[in-house]
Design a protein around this motif. Structure first.
Motif, PDB file in Angstrom:
ATOM      1  N   MET A   1      59.692 -18.543 -33.469  1.00  0.00           N
ATOM      2  CA  MET A   1      59.514 -17.727 -32.427  1.00  0.00           C
ATOM      3  C   MET A   1      60.407 -18.487 -31.523  1.00  0.00           C
ATOM      4  O   MET A   1      60.589 -19.510 -31.480  1.00  0.00           O
ATOM      5  CB  MET A   1      58.009 -17.817 -31.982  1.00  0.00           C
ATOM      6  CG  MET A   1      57.036 -16.760 -32.488  1.00  0.00           C
ATOM      7  SD  MET A   1      57.450 -15.288 -32.471  1.00  0.00           S
ATOM      8  CE  MET A   1      57.476 -14.807 -30.774  1.00  0.00           C
ATOM      9  N   PRO A   2      61.091 -17.741 -30.474  1.00  0.00           N
ATOM     10  CA  PRO A   2      62.107 -18.351 -29.506  1.00  0.00           C
ATOM     11  C   PRO A   2      61.250 -19.063 -28.568  1.00  0.00           C
ATOM     12  O   PRO A   2      60.285 -18.985 -28.298  1.00  0.00           O
ATOM     13  CB  PRO A   2      62.815 -17.253 -29.178  1.00  0.00           C
ATOM     14  CG  PRO A   2      61.901 -15.821 -29.235  1.00  0.00           C
ATOM     15  CD  PRO A   2      60.898 -16.311 -30.289  1.00  0.00           C
ATOM     16  N   ASP A   3      62.003 -19.700 -27.425  1.00  0.00           N
ATOM     17  CA  ASP A   3      61.624 -20.430 -26.557  1.00  0.00           C
ATOM     18  C   ASP A   3      61.015 -19.635 -25.321  1.00  0.00           C
ATOM     19  O   ASP A   3      60.262 -20.096 -24.527  1.00  0.00           O
ATOM     20  CB  ASP A   3      62.188 -21.665 -26.034  1.00  0.00           C
ATOM     21  CG  ASP A   3      62.600 -22.493 -27.203  1.00  0.00           C
ATOM     22  OD1 ASP A   3      63.520 -23.331 -26.950  1.00  0.00           O
ATOM     23  OD2 ASP A   3      61.716 -22.778 -28.001  1.00  0.00           O
ATOM     24  N   SER A   4      61.457 -18.552 -25.256  1.00  0.00           N
ATOM     25  CA  SER A   4      61.133 -17.437 -24.236  1.00  0.00           C
ATOM     26  C   SER A   4      60.386 -16.316 -24.588  1.00  0.00           C
ATOM     27  O   SER A   4      60.976 -15.285 -24.826  1.00  0.00           O
ATOM     28  CB  SER A   4      62.595 -16.963 -23.541  1.00  0.00           C
ATOM     29  OG  SER A   4      62.404 -16.328 -22.461  1.00  0.00           O
ATOM     30  N   PRO A   5      59.216 -16.423 -24.644  1.00  0.00           N
ATOM     31  CA  PRO A   5      58.266 -15.499 -25.175  1.00  0.00           C
ATOM     32  C   PRO A   5      58.214 -14.438 -24.348  1.00  0.00           C
ATOM     33  O   PRO A   5      57.775 -13.122 -24.559  1.00  0.00           O
ATOM     34  CB  PRO A   5      56.951 -16.059 -25.384  1.00  0.00           C
ATOM     35  CG  PRO A   5      56.991 -17.085 -24.482  1.00  0.00           C
ATOM     36  CD  PRO A   5      58.690 -17.770 -24.164  1.00  0.00           C
TER      37      PRO A   5
ATOM     38  N   GLU B   1      60.784 -12.556 -23.317  1.00  0.00           N
ATOM     39  CA  GLU B   1      61.672 -11.503 -23.752  1.00  0.00           C
ATOM     40  C   GLU B   1      61.131 -10.386 -24.610  1.00  0.00           C
ATOM     41  O   GLU B   1      59.905 -10.630 -25.146  1.00  0.00           O
ATOM     42  CB  GLU B   1      62.746 -12.187 -24.673  1.00  0.00           C
ATOM     43  CG  GLU B   1      63.648 -13.211 -24.168  1.00  0.00           C
ATOM     44  CD  GLU B   1      64.497 -13.657 -25.184  1.00  0.00           C
ATOM     45  OE1 GLU B   1      64.563 -13.306 -26.356  1.00  0.00           O
ATOM     46  OE2 GLU B   1      65.257 -14.629 -24.863  1.00  0.00           O
ATOM     47  N   PRO B   2      61.533  -9.278 -24.270  1.00  0.00           N
ATOM     48  CA  PRO B   2      60.571  -8.031 -24.439  1.00  0.00           C
ATOM     49  C   PRO B   2      60.452  -7.730 -26.143  1.00  0.00           C
ATOM     50  O   PRO B   2      59.330  -7.615 -26.598  1.00  0.00           O
ATOM     51  CB  PRO B   2      61.606  -6.669 -24.175  1.00  0.00           C
ATOM     52  CG  PRO B   2      62.207  -7.334 -22.930  1.00  0.00           C
ATOM     53  CD  PRO B   2      62.627  -8.976 -23.379  1.00  0.00           C
ATOM     54  N   ILE B   3      61.438  -8.202 -26.923  1.00  0.00           N
ATOM     55  CA  ILE B   3      61.344  -8.289 -28.481  1.00  0.00           C
ATOM     56  C   ILE B   3      60.212  -9.265 -28.955  1.00  0.00           C
ATOM     57  O   ILE B   3      59.482  -9.096 -29.736  1.00  0.00           O
ATOM     58  CB  ILE B   3      62.641  -8.241 -29.218  1.00  0.00           C
ATOM     59  CG1 ILE B   3      62.477  -7.992 -30.423  1.00  0.00           C
ATOM     60  CG2 ILE B   3      63.194  -9.468 -28.954  1.00  0.00           C
ATOM     61  CD1 ILE B   3      61.789  -6.529 -30.882  1.00  0.00           C
ATOM     62  N   ALA B   4      60.358 -10.369 -28.133  1.00  0.00           N
ATOM     63  CA  ALA B   4      59.577 -11.637 -28.640  1.00  0.00           C
ATOM     64  C   ALA B   4      58.098 -11.301 -28.284  1.00  0.00           C
ATOM     65  O   ALA B   4      57.054 -11.503 -28.733  1.00  0.00           O
ATOM     66  CB  ALA B   4      59.949 -12.861 -27.837  1.00  0.00           C
ATOM     67  N   ALA B   5      57.930 -10.576 -27.043  1.00  0.00           N
ATOM     68  CA  ALA B   5      56.550 -10.320 -26.409  1.00  0.00           C
ATOM     69  C   ALA B   5      55.878  -9.243 -27.314  1.00  0.00           C
ATOM     70  O   ALA B   5      54.609  -9.112 -27.819  1.00  0.00           O
ATOM     71  CB  ALA B   5      56.555  -9.815 -25.295  1.00  0.00           C
ATOM     72  N   ALA B   6      56.809  -8.399 -27.809  1.00  0.00           N
ATOM     73  CA  ALA B   6      56.131  -7.171 -28.787  1.00  0.00           C
ATOM     74  C   ALA B   6      55.879  -7.682 -29.963  1.00  0.00           C
ATOM     75  O   ALA B   6      54.618  -7.477 -30.693  1.00  0.00           O
ATOM     76  CB  ALA B   6      57.311  -6.020 -28.911  1.00  0.00           C
ATOM     77  N   PHE B   7      56.603  -8.556 -30.805  1.00  0.00           N
ATOM     78  CA  PHE B   7      56.219  -9.407 -31.941  1.00  0.00           C
ATOM     79  C   PHE B   7      54.999  -9.893 -31.646  1.00  0.00           C
ATOM     80  O   PHE B   7      53.983 -10.056 -32.577  1.00  0.00           O
ATOM     81  CB  PHE B   7      57.364 -10.223 -32.500  1.00  0.00           C
ATOM     82  CG  PHE B   7      57.085 -10.921 -33.524  1.00  0.00           C
ATOM     83  CD1 PHE B   7      57.279 -10.384 -34.852  1.00  0.00           C
ATOM     84  CD2 PHE B   7      56.552 -12.278 -33.817  1.00  0.00           C
ATOM     85  CE1 PHE B   7      57.013 -10.811 -36.136  1.00  0.00           C
ATOM     86  CE2 PHE B   7      56.411 -12.682 -34.828  1.00  0.00           C
ATOM     87  CZ  PHE B   7      56.534 -12.038 -36.110  1.00  0.00           C
ATOM     88  N   GLN B   8      54.812 -10.795 -30.630  1.00  0.00           N
ATOM     89  CA  GLN B   8      53.620 -11.839 -30.727  1.00  0.00           C
ATOM     90  C   GLN B   8      52.153 -10.713 -30.652  1.00  0.00           C
ATOM     91  O   GLN B   8      51.359 -11.223 -30.880  1.00  0.00           O
ATOM     92  CB  GLN B   8      53.757 -12.559 -29.253  1.00  0.00           C
ATOM     93  CG  GLN B   8      52.777 -13.712 -28.908  1.00  0.00           C
ATOM     94  CD  GLN B   8      52.929 -14.570 -30.116  1.00  0.00           C
ATOM     95  OE1 GLN B   8      54.109 -14.934 -30.611  1.00  0.00           O
ATOM     96  NE2 GLN B   8      51.767 -15.227 -30.573  1.00  0.00           N
TER      97      GLN B   8
END
Length: 284
Positions: free
Chosen positions: A1-5, A7-14
Motif C-alpha cells: 500500500m502507498p504512503d498516502s492512503p 488518495e482515492p484509489i488507495a482509499a477505495a482499495f482499503q
C-alpha cells in the motif's frame, strides 16, 4: 500500500481489503499467503487504468480469485515446496492473526476445503461463502456458468459429507496440550483418549514421507518421540495448532501441526527433515 492512503484509489482499495483477505484466506488456508495475494491485487490495481473498471469490488474479487487459483495449482504442481514455505511462518511474531482468522472461519471447514480441487474450491468459496455469481466465477476459470454450478455442487456435497462439528481455537489448543502432556509422561491411555481411532500421522523426514495410521501406532510413536525433545514451543501452522521442539543441544527436532475435530486429534503432520528445519532457531 502507498504512503498516502488518502488518495482515492488507495482509499477505495482499503475499503475492500478485509473482504479480499477473507476470500484469499478461505482459498489458501494461510494468513501469510492471503496477505501476499491481497498485496499482489493492489499492485495490479495500481497499474490498471481505473477508468476502465466499472465494478471495483467485482474486479478485485476476480483478481484475488485468479491469483489464489494460481497459488493452489502451483501447490499441486510443486507439493515439495509447499511445506517448506510454511516452516518460517510457524514462528512469525504475528501468529495471533492466524488464530483469529482460523477461529472465524472454522478449522474443520478449512480442513475440508483442503480436500477440494483448485477449481472446486474456488467455485465453492466464491459462490457459497461470498455470493459471487456463477458467470463471474466462470470468467476466472474459463468455464461456462453451468460448469461452474456443477463444480460448486460437487464441492458442496464433499463439504457436507465430510465436515464434522468444530471446536473453537482455545479448545483445539487444549486438546493438543493434553496430547503433549500425555506424550511427555508416557501416558499411553491418555494419548488414546485424545486421538481419533483413525488418526493419520504424516512424517516428513530426511528419507522421505512416512504415514502411520491408527491411534495405537501413533500413540506408541508419540511416547518415543517425546523423549528426544527437551524444549517445546506452541505455534501455528496455517491456522492449525502446532508445536516446535528442540534437542538438548539446541538444534531443531521437529515441527508438528495438528488437526483437531470433535474433541480429538485426527491428523498430525510432522517435519523432522533437518534440511527443512534448519532455518528454525530456538527462542529463549
Amino acid at each position: 500500500m502507498p504512503d498516502s492512503p488518502a488518495e482515492p484509489i488507495a482509499a477505495a482499495f482499503q475499503a475492500h481489503r478485509d473482504r479480499l483477505r477473507a476470500v484469499a484466506y478461505r482459498m489458501l488456508g494461510s494468513y501469510a499467503d492471503a496477505e501476499d495475494v491481497v498485496q499482489e491485487a493492489w499492485l495490479r490495481l495500481s497499474r490498471q487504468d481505473t477508468a476502465t473498471i466499472h465494478n471495483l469490488a467485482g474486479w478485485l474479487t476476480t483478481v484475488v480469485g485468479r491469483i489464489s487459483l494460481d497459488v493452489l495449482r502451483s501447490r499441486q504442481s510443486h507439493p515439495e515446496s509447499s511445506y517448506d514455505d510454511q516452516v518460517p511462518e510457524m514462528v512469525e511474531e504475528s501468529a495471533e492473526e492466524d488464530v483469529a482468522m482460523a477461529d472465524s472461519v472454522g478449522l474443520a471447514l478449512l480442513v475440508v476445503l483442503e480436500s477440494l480441487g483448485p477449481t472446486e474450491r474456488l467455485a465453492f468459496v466464491l459462490h457459497d461463502l461470498f455470493a459471487v455469481p456463477f458467470d463471474e466465477i466462470g470468467q476466472i476459470i474459463g468455464k461456462s456458468s453451468d460448469a461452474v454450478k456443477m463444480l460448486a455442487s460437487r464441492a458442496r456435497r464433499k463439504v457436507r459429507s465430510t465436515e464434522r462439528p468444530r471446536l473453537v481455537g482455545r479448545e483445539q489448543r487444549e486438546v493438543v496440550e493434553a496430547f503433549l502432556t500425555a506424550a511427555r509422561r508416557g501416558d499411553f491411555e491418555g494419548l488414546l483418549r485424545v486421538l481419533d481411532p483413525d488418526v493419520r500421522l504424516t512424517v516428513d523426514g530426511p528419507d522421505g514421507e512416512v504415514v502411520v495410521l491408527g491411534a495405537t501406532k501413533v500413540a506408541a510413536g508419540a511416547r518415543l518421540g517425546a523423549a528426544a525433545a527437551v524444549r517445546w514451543q506452541p505455534t501455528l501452522v496455517d491456522g492449525r495448532p502446532g508445536v516446535l521442539s528442540w534437542r538438548e543441544d539446541g538444534t531443531p527436532l521437529s515441527a508438528m501441526a495438528f488437526t483437531v475435530v470433535d474433541g480429538r486429534i485426527y491428523a498430525i503432520s510432522v517435519v523432522t527433515d533437518p534440511a527443512k528445519l534448519g532455518s528454525l532457531s530456538e527462542r529463549n
